[in-house]
Design an enzyme around this catalytic site. Sequence first.
Site, short mmCIF file in Angstrom:
data_model
loop_
_atom_site.label_atom_id
_atom_site.label_comp_id
_atom_site.label_asym_id
_atom_site.label_seq_id
_atom_site.Cartn_x
_atom_site.Cartn_y
_atom_site.Cartn_z
N ASP A 67 0.75 -1.11 -0.14
CA ASP A 67 0.00 0.10 0.22
C ASP A 67 0.72 1.31 0.10
OD1 ASP A 67 0.93 -0.48 2.62
OD2 ASP A 67 -1.09 -0.59 3.52
N ASN A 133 -7.55 -2.34 14.49
CA ASN A 133 -8.84 -2.54 14.27
C ASN A 133 -8.92 -3.85 13.06
OD1 ASN A 133 -7.82 -1.83 11.67
ND2 ASN A 133 -9.23 -0.01 11.55
N HIS A 135 -7.07 -4.39 10.42
CA HIS A 135 -6.99 -4.24 8.97
C HIS A 135 -5.60 -4.78 8.57
CE1 HIS A 135 -4.54 0.06 9.58
NE2 HIS A 135 -3.62 -1.06 9.45
N GLU A 140 -9.63 -1.83 5.59
CA GLU A 140 -10.04 -1.18 6.67
C GLU A 140 -11.27 -2.03 6.96
OE1 GLU A 140 -8.42 0.50 8.72
OE2 GLU A 140 -7.76 2.28 8.12
P1 PGA Z 1 2.37 -1.18 12.76
O1 PGA Z 1 1.15 -1.24 11.65
O2 PGA Z 1 3.26 -2.39 12.36
O3 PGA Z 1 2.90 0.09 12.87
O4 PGA Z 1 1.46 -1.42 14.20
C1 PGA Z 1 0.58 -2.43 11.28
C2 PGA Z 1 -0.71 -2.05 10.56
O5 PGA Z 1 -1.20 -0.91 10.75
O6 PGA Z 1 -0.89 -2.73 9.67
#
Ligand code: PGA
Length: 238
Positions: A67, A133, A135, A140
């Site tokens: 992404d 959450n 995702h 999302e």
């Molecule tokens: P993080 O993010 O590794 O910074 O916790 C992971 C994500 O949001 O997919």
Amino acid sequence: MQLHIFDTPEQACRAAAFLFAAQITEKADSVLGLATGSTPIPCYQDLIAFHRQGLLDFSQITTFNLDEYCGIDYKHPESYHAFMDRNLFDHVNICRENIHVPSGETDEEGAKYDEMIRAHGGIDIQLLGIGRNGHIGFNEPADAFSYGTHVVKLTQSTIDANARFFNSIEEVPKKAITMGIGNILSARKVVLVATGASKAEAIYQTMRGDITPQVPATILRTHPNCVILTDREAAAKL
Ligand code: PGA
């Protein structure tokens, strides 16, 4: 789906690095699906160390990132293009033309990205973090699972979580382009790393909750070759 719980976050990340190293060793021209966020950084550090020790050759490797933010210059230090250069690509012998990070603000641009993935024979191994959450990538919570690479509006919880990387919350992009759930499920192997107490609920839902687009990572239970690597804190609710 296999779950491995390690004592520390470092061990969980190292286990992911071993799986990527094994893939690269087995198939020198592997197609890697890569992720940003803070979780994979130690994994990339291990891959860089293996490369420096002469153990890993990236010269024939192709990568596709999950992404990227919309509306941010790729040279911006918080763009995922810049993140990947800083944390991996600048330190290994990968060919620049083999690196792919999505960009654009339309689903048509996403469809072109999917076409490129297909043209390379699909993704051999996909690295994933997980949002609080649930995702994966920037898929999302939603009413339906998405298939291909597409543009999404970020949820407030994701914007809040990403604010730590920007000077102010106003600067955090509100939209992103992300591989879809279909892209992720098409990878031949999926490796999800989750560390820290803030991921405990998401990991609990992923392993035990109903399979629902409201917790996108739950769909990974339908993948035939998915490994979840956590530390004790992220597994605390299981
Ligand atoms: P993080 O993010 O590794 O910074 O916790 C992971 C994500 O949001 O997919």
